[in-house]
Design an enzyme around this catalytic site. Structure first.
Site: not given
Ligand code: GLU
Length: 422
Positions: A111, A223, A225-228
């Site tokens: 990471k 959230g 963003g891209n995930v939520g």
């Protein structure tokens, strides 16, 4: 006592070590093996001086932590955030080792992070920062060595800059050095939706096992963003009712359900969901405690703690973010009969799709979106049931996370033994 290493006092790192130790105790791993697993194989720190638009130079620090390579090259994202610390980056790289192991893909864990608030940089400054960071770690990455991808506040454009910078250094188009690239540079369109799609998949499968299916169930997503956003989108497609979503500016709630496509539009146009008209404003904290069937924490770490866990009403939680639930909260939720699908299982859709992209780049062929998502659905649904069944059979006294850790760590340890490392 010698003074602590730069990552040892970090709370996120300490949480990761606690989780490792709990699983290691169940596996009966000796202390020396835990000591090997507790540290990254390599931690690189780089200095990134950026010439700002006003002519001054600003210095940013970045890290890349390469936790374990027993199963393959290091793999994991790079995040840009003002609160990034080396300890957080090491913890996240350890979680990647477990995530990749559990997903059954041929990768170790890595990471990266840059301590910067990307919202304060102009597009040109951001490009300079990205290129310089990647050039600084170029000797330590590569298609067979370490393969970064996006994470918090980085995206396909960031990957395009990394790819270009690295390709210039090595003198050829190194398609496999990063994943989640733009479609025109060997990326898969489906990679964009894949983490959220995977979170939705594991929520769907957990709902089947725990609360009689997904149809008509109420969902809150922290959230956007891209995930939520894609977790919300797919759950809505499969018949769930998304009643609340939020972002860093706050949340919105409508017990009759939100129109997710409309919310996406509002978010894209105004940069926040709170301007969506047909809902009541709520805080991020309130969202977590809503009376819903399913909760998706898809924002940041440590949001579900021993303080709010007793008040959480959802029966199924699928972790979109990395590390949203503390071990104490995990135990409280487990005792209340809540199933928490752990991050290393629930949000593995991104990295699994990354592997699909990377392997196709290396073969010089491509997949359609539909083929890619079908493949991801099969892999993740399978993985979910494998972990769920093992949990119920052998470790049902513990939260599901513990079973996931045990399975993931065991695979890494077996590989290390076979290679003669331990
Ligand atoms: N950053 C994502 C994660 O935490 C994706 C990593 C990848 O695709 O390599 O899993």
């Amino acid at each position: 006592m010698s003074s602590p290493l730069i990552y040892e006092n970090d709370p996120t790192y300490q949480m990761a070590v606690k989780q490792l130790k709990e699983a290691a105790a169940i596996l009966g791993l000796p202390d020396d093996v835990v000591e090997v697993l507790r540290h990254p194989e390599k931690l690189v720190q780089v200095k990134i001086p950026v010439r700002l638009d006003n002519g001054k130079i600003a210095v940013f620090l970045g890290w890349r932590s390469q936790h374990n390579s027993a199963l393959g090259p290091y793999k994991g994202g790079i995040r840009y955030h003002p609160s990034v610390t080396p300890g957080e980056v090491v913890a996240l790289s350890m979680w990647m080792t477990w995530k990749n192991s559990l997903a059954g893909i041929p990768y170790g864990g890595g990471k990266g992070g840059v301590r910067v608030d990307p919202k304060k940089l102009s597009p040109r400054e951001l490009e300079e920062l990205s290129r310089k960071y990647f050039a600084a770690i170029a000797k330590d990455v590569g298609p067979d060595v370490d393969i970064p991808a996006p994470d918090v506040y980085t995206n396909p454009q960031t990957m395009a800059w990394y790819f270009d910078e690295y390709s210039k250094i090595v003198g050829y188009n190194a398609w496999g050095v990063v994943t989640a690239k733009p479609v025109d540079l060997g990326g898969l369109h489906a990679r964009e939706v894949s983490t959220g799609f995977g979170v939705a998949l594991t929520a769907r499968e957990a709902a089947k096992k725990w609360i009689g299916g997904i149809e008509g169930k109420t969902v809150a997503v922290q959230g956007f963003g891209n995930v939520g956003r894609y977790a919300a989108y797919y759950l809505a497609q499969w018949g769930a009712k998304i009643v609340a979503v939020s972002d860093s500016k706050g949340g919105i709630y409508n017990p009759d359900g939100l129109n997710i496509e409309e919310v996406m539009k509002v978010k894209d146009e105004t940069r926040t969901v709170i301007n969506y008209k047909d809902a009541k404003r709520i805080s991020n904290e309130e969202l977590l405690e809503l009376d819903v069937d399913i909760l998706i924490p898809a924002a940041i770490e440590n949001v579900i703690t021993e303080k709010n866990a007793p008040r959480i009403k959802a029966k199924v939680i699928s972790e979109g973010a990395n590390g949203p639930t503390t071990p104490e909260a995990d135990r409280i939720l487990h005792d209340k009969g809540v199933v928490v699908v752990p991050d290393i299982l629930a949000n593995a859709g991104g990295v699994t799709m990354s592997w699909i992209e990377w392997s196709h780049n290396r073969m010089g062929c491509f997949l359609t979106d539909e083929e890619a998502l079908n493949r991801l659905d099969k892999i993740m649904t399978n993985n979910f049931h494998r972990v769920f069944d093992e949990w119920q059979k052998k470790y049902s006294n513990y939260p599901m996370r513990v079973a996931a850790y045990v399975i993931a760590i065991d695979r890494v340890v077996r590989a290390m033994k076979l290679r003669g490392w331990i």
